[in-house]
Design a protein around this motif. Structure first.
Motif, PDB file in Angstrom:
ATOM      1  N   HIS A   1      52.541  24.748 -15.629  1.00 35.90           N
ATOM      2  CA  HIS A   1      52.682  25.047 -17.054  1.00 35.90           C
ATOM      3  C   HIS A   1      53.234  26.449 -17.284  1.00 35.90           C
ATOM      4  CE1 HIS A   1      50.396  21.405 -17.596  1.00 35.90           C
ATOM      5  NE2 HIS A   1      49.367  21.908 -16.936  1.00 35.90           N
ATOM      6  N   ALA A   2      54.249  26.826 -16.488  1.00 38.51           N
ATOM      7  CA  ALA A   2      54.801  28.177 -16.603  1.00 38.51           C
ATOM      8  C   ALA A   2      55.668  28.357 -17.837  1.00 38.51           C
ATOM      9  CB  ALA A   2      55.618  28.521 -15.357  1.00 38.51           C
ATOM     10  N   ASN A   3      56.148  27.272 -18.421  1.00 39.90           N
ATOM     11  CA  ASN A   3      57.085  27.402 -19.536  1.00 39.90           C
ATOM     12  C   ASN A   3      56.434  27.262 -20.911  1.00 39.90           C
ATOM     13  OD1 ASN A   3      59.581  28.058 -18.491  1.00 39.90           O
ATOM     14  ND2 ASN A   3      60.004  25.971 -17.846  1.00 39.90           N
ATOM     15  N   SER A   4      55.199  27.666 -21.025  1.00 37.35           N
ATOM     16  CA  SER A   4      54.506  27.595 -22.312  1.00 37.35           C
ATOM     17  C   SER A   4      55.217  28.444 -23.351  1.00 37.35           C
ATOM     18  CB  SER A   4      53.064  28.091 -22.147  1.00 37.35           C
ATOM     19  OG  SER A   4      52.464  28.249 -23.405  1.00 37.35           O
ATOM     20  N   GLU A   5      55.312  27.917 -24.572  1.00 39.01           N
ATOM     21  CA  GLU A   5      55.964  28.648 -25.651  1.00 39.01           C
ATOM     22  C   GLU A   5      55.165  29.884 -26.051  1.00 39.01           C
ATOM     23  OE1 GLU A   5      58.883  28.062 -26.997  1.00 39.01           O
ATOM     24  OE2 GLU A   5      59.251  26.319 -25.723  1.00 39.01           O
ATOM     25  N   GLU A   6      53.903  29.981 -25.623  1.00 41.35           N
ATOM     26  CA  GLU A   6      53.052  31.097 -26.025  1.00 41.35           C
ATOM     27  C   GLU A   6      53.418  32.388 -25.296  1.00 41.35           C
ATOM     28  OE1 GLU A   6      49.098  29.864 -25.246  1.00 41.35           O
ATOM     29  OE2 GLU A   6      49.134  28.191 -26.665  1.00 41.35           O
ATOM     30  N   HIS A   7      54.164  32.307 -24.218  1.00 45.54           N
ATOM     31  CA  HIS A   7      54.444  33.477 -23.395  1.00 45.54           C
ATOM     32  C   HIS A   7      55.620  34.295 -23.928  1.00 45.54           C
ATOM     33  CE1 HIS A   7      51.611  32.534 -20.244  1.00 45.54           C
ATOM     34  NE2 HIS A   7      52.148  31.353 -20.053  1.00 45.54           N
ATOM     35  N   GLU A   8      55.539  35.610 -23.691  1.00 44.64           N
ATOM     36  CA  GLU A   8      56.728  36.463 -23.768  1.00 44.64           C
ATOM     37  C   GLU A   8      57.388  36.390 -22.400  1.00 44.64           C
ATOM     38  OE1 GLU A   8      56.118  40.420 -25.202  1.00 44.64           O
ATOM     39  OE2 GLU A   8      54.417  39.798 -26.450  1.00 44.64           O
ATOM     40  N   TYR A   9      58.726  36.471 -22.385  1.00 45.52           N
ATOM     41  CA  TYR A   9      59.438  36.271 -21.133  1.00 45.52           C
ATOM     42  C   TYR A   9      60.245  37.490 -20.711  1.00 45.52           C
ATOM     43  CZ  TYR A   9      58.368  31.346 -20.571  1.00 45.52           C
ATOM     44  OH  TYR A   9      57.716  30.164 -20.342  1.00 45.52           O
ATOM     45  N   LYS A  10      60.453  37.564 -19.410  1.00 52.75           N
ATOM     46  CA  LYS A  10      61.417  38.470 -18.814  1.00 52.75           C
ATOM     47  C   LYS A  10      62.385  37.636 -17.984  1.00 52.75           C
ATOM     48  CE  LYS A  10      59.738  42.257 -16.896  1.00 52.75           C
ATOM     49  NZ  LYS A  10      58.824  43.111 -16.101  1.00 52.75           N
TER      50      LYS A  10
ATOM     51  N   GLY B   1      63.173  38.732 -22.530  1.00 56.99           N
ATOM     52  CA  GLY B   1      63.758  37.568 -23.155  1.00 56.99           C
ATOM     53  C   GLY B   1      63.916  36.404 -22.197  1.00 56.99           C
ATOM     54  N   TYR B   2      64.228  35.246 -22.773  1.00 56.44           N
ATOM     55  CA  TYR B   2      64.357  33.996 -22.011  1.00 56.44           C
ATOM     56  C   TYR B   2      65.822  33.615 -21.895  1.00 56.44           C
ATOM     57  CZ  TYR B   2      63.144  29.293 -20.403  1.00 56.44           C
ATOM     58  OH  TYR B   2      63.006  28.153 -19.656  1.00 56.44           O
ATOM     59  N   ILE B   3      66.198  33.006 -20.787  1.00 60.14           N
ATOM     60  CA  ILE B   3      67.602  32.730 -20.507  1.00 60.14           C
ATOM     61  C   ILE B   3      68.256  31.851 -21.573  1.00 60.14           C
ATOM     62  CG2 ILE B   3      67.023  30.746 -19.050  1.00 60.14           C
ATOM     63  CD1 ILE B   3      70.015  33.207 -18.748  1.00 60.14           C
ATOM     64  N   ASN B   4      67.475  31.012 -22.256  1.00 60.25           N
ATOM     65  CA  ASN B   4      68.050  30.140 -23.276  1.00 60.25           C
ATOM     66  C   ASN B   4      68.149  30.788 -24.652  1.00 60.25           C
ATOM     67  OD1 ASN B   4      68.567  27.984 -21.552  1.00 60.25           O
ATOM     68  ND2 ASN B   4      66.542  27.088 -21.854  1.00 60.25           N
ATOM     69  N   ASP B   5      67.665  32.022 -24.786  1.00 60.72           N
ATOM     70  CA  ASP B   5      67.848  32.747 -26.040  1.00 60.72           C
ATOM     71  C   ASP B   5      69.345  32.964 -26.270  1.00 60.72           C
ATOM     72  OD1 ASP B   5      65.123  32.850 -26.131  1.00 60.72           O
ATOM     73  OD2 ASP B   5      64.972  34.965 -25.548  1.00 60.72           O
ATOM     74  N   ALA B   6      69.790  32.801 -27.505  1.00 57.77           N
ATOM     75  CA  ALA B   6      71.226  32.852 -27.802  1.00 57.77           C
ATOM     76  C   ALA B   6      71.858  34.179 -27.397  1.00 57.77           C
ATOM     77  CB  ALA B   6      71.443  32.591 -29.290  1.00 57.77           C
ATOM     78  N   ASN B   7      71.188  35.299 -27.673  1.00 56.59           N
ATOM     79  CA  ASN B   7      71.787  36.595 -27.344  1.00 56.59           C
ATOM     80  C   ASN B   7      71.888  36.809 -25.845  1.00 56.59           C
ATOM     81  OD1 ASN B   7      68.971  36.803 -27.137  1.00 56.59           O
ATOM     82  ND2 ASN B   7      68.972  38.987 -27.642  1.00 56.59           N
TER      83      ASN B   7
END
Length: 291
Positions: free
Chosen positions: A193-202, A254-260
């Motif tokens: 469950h590493a891809n939970s939406e609750e996390h902030e990402y690097k 941020g997450y790789i799928n973020d638009a920016n």
């Protein structure tokens, strides 16, 4: 799942793995396997003898762990997590302080205690080992031997803590990466469950410019600045192809799928000779188990 760490038991890598696992729903479904060196942890992923690896990346006193950086470039692995462990080195032995003739530890351990050793054990022989816990295990053989290792290692191998907190800086932390074979990334993330939406990402990438020209690195960094992406780390490492030739390790929020971020990566790829995506992963948040 099997998790590969630098051993033997009592190492900071073991502590990092347990800390990363703490609080996960399937924490008890994992077992640890111990390896003699960091390269073996990476190789065990390639040979499928373990599913996950936990390796040290950088220390707040001594900086990056070069072998881990090299293996991240050379091996087909992905990063799915990070954790930061508080390092509390102790001088361990089954003998007395005044009788110590040899002090053992991992090269990073000795380096993090350089001033302490110079002030208190000038002239004592220093020997490097594969890990701090390996040093503790060896120190059980003779009372004239001591190890720089953790208090957990002292308990594990029945050693006395002669002097606690011997590192040169009180604030001493090591950041660890949690890695998996690239082809198994999605499967393993779905289990833990590493891809939970609750996390902030690097996100972490490796970049090789491949051509030396004025402003080449600036062009890369400008892509992040223009899109308001916060860089948390950038470091150069010799490419081993020629003197003065480097690859760059870059971490950012941020997450790789973020638009920016997708836009920045797209633009950067056209300006470099190589871009390796290591992965996006939940940002480490300090908690009770990290102290």
């Amino acid at each position: 799942m099997n998790i590969g760490v630098l051993g033997p038991k009592g190492s900071y890598s073991e502590k990092a793995a347990k800390q990363w696992l703490a609080g996960r729903n399937n924490e008890n479904d994992h077992s640890l396997e111990y390896f003699d060196d960091i390269q073996d942890v990476f190789s065990s992923l390639s040979s499928d003898s373990v599913d996950i690896g936990v390796v040290p990346l950088e220390n707040s006193i001594e900086g990056s762990v070069g072998v881990s950086l090299d293996m991240l470039l050379e091996k087909d692995v992905a990063v799915i997590g990070e954790t930061v462990v508080t390092i509390e080195h102790c001088l361990l032995s089954r003998g007395k302080k005044e009788d110590i003739k040899i002090i053992l530890s991992h090269p990073q351990g000795l380096a993090q205690c350089r001033q302490f050793l110079k002030e208190h054990f000038e002239g004592v022989e220093l020997r490097t080992t594969g890990s701090t816990s390996h040093a503790a295990k060896l120190a059980t053989e003779f009372p004239e031997m001591a190890a720089i290792a953790s208090k957990e290692a002292a308990r594990m191998y029945g050693l006395d803590i002669l002097i606690p907190n011997v590192q040169d800086r009180r604030q001493n932390h090591t950041r660890f990466f949690v890695i998996v074979p690239s082809e198994k990334k999605e499967h393993i993330e779905s289990i833990i469950h590493a891809n939970s939406e609750e996390h902030e990402y690097k996100t972490s990438i490796i970049v090789y410019l491949d051509r030396d020209r004025p402003g080449a690195l600036y062009e890369i960094l400008a892509e992040f600045a223009q899109k308001s992406i916060n860089l948390t780390r950038i470091e150069s490492r010799p490419s081993k192809e020629a003197l003065g030739d480097y690859v760059f390790y870059i971490d950012f929020e941020g997450y790789i799928n973020d638009a920016n971020i997708k836009g920045a990566i797209y633009n950067i790829e056209s300006k470099v000779g190589m871009l390796k995506m290591l992965g996006s992963y939940p940002k480490f948040i300090p908690g009770p188990t990290s102290n």
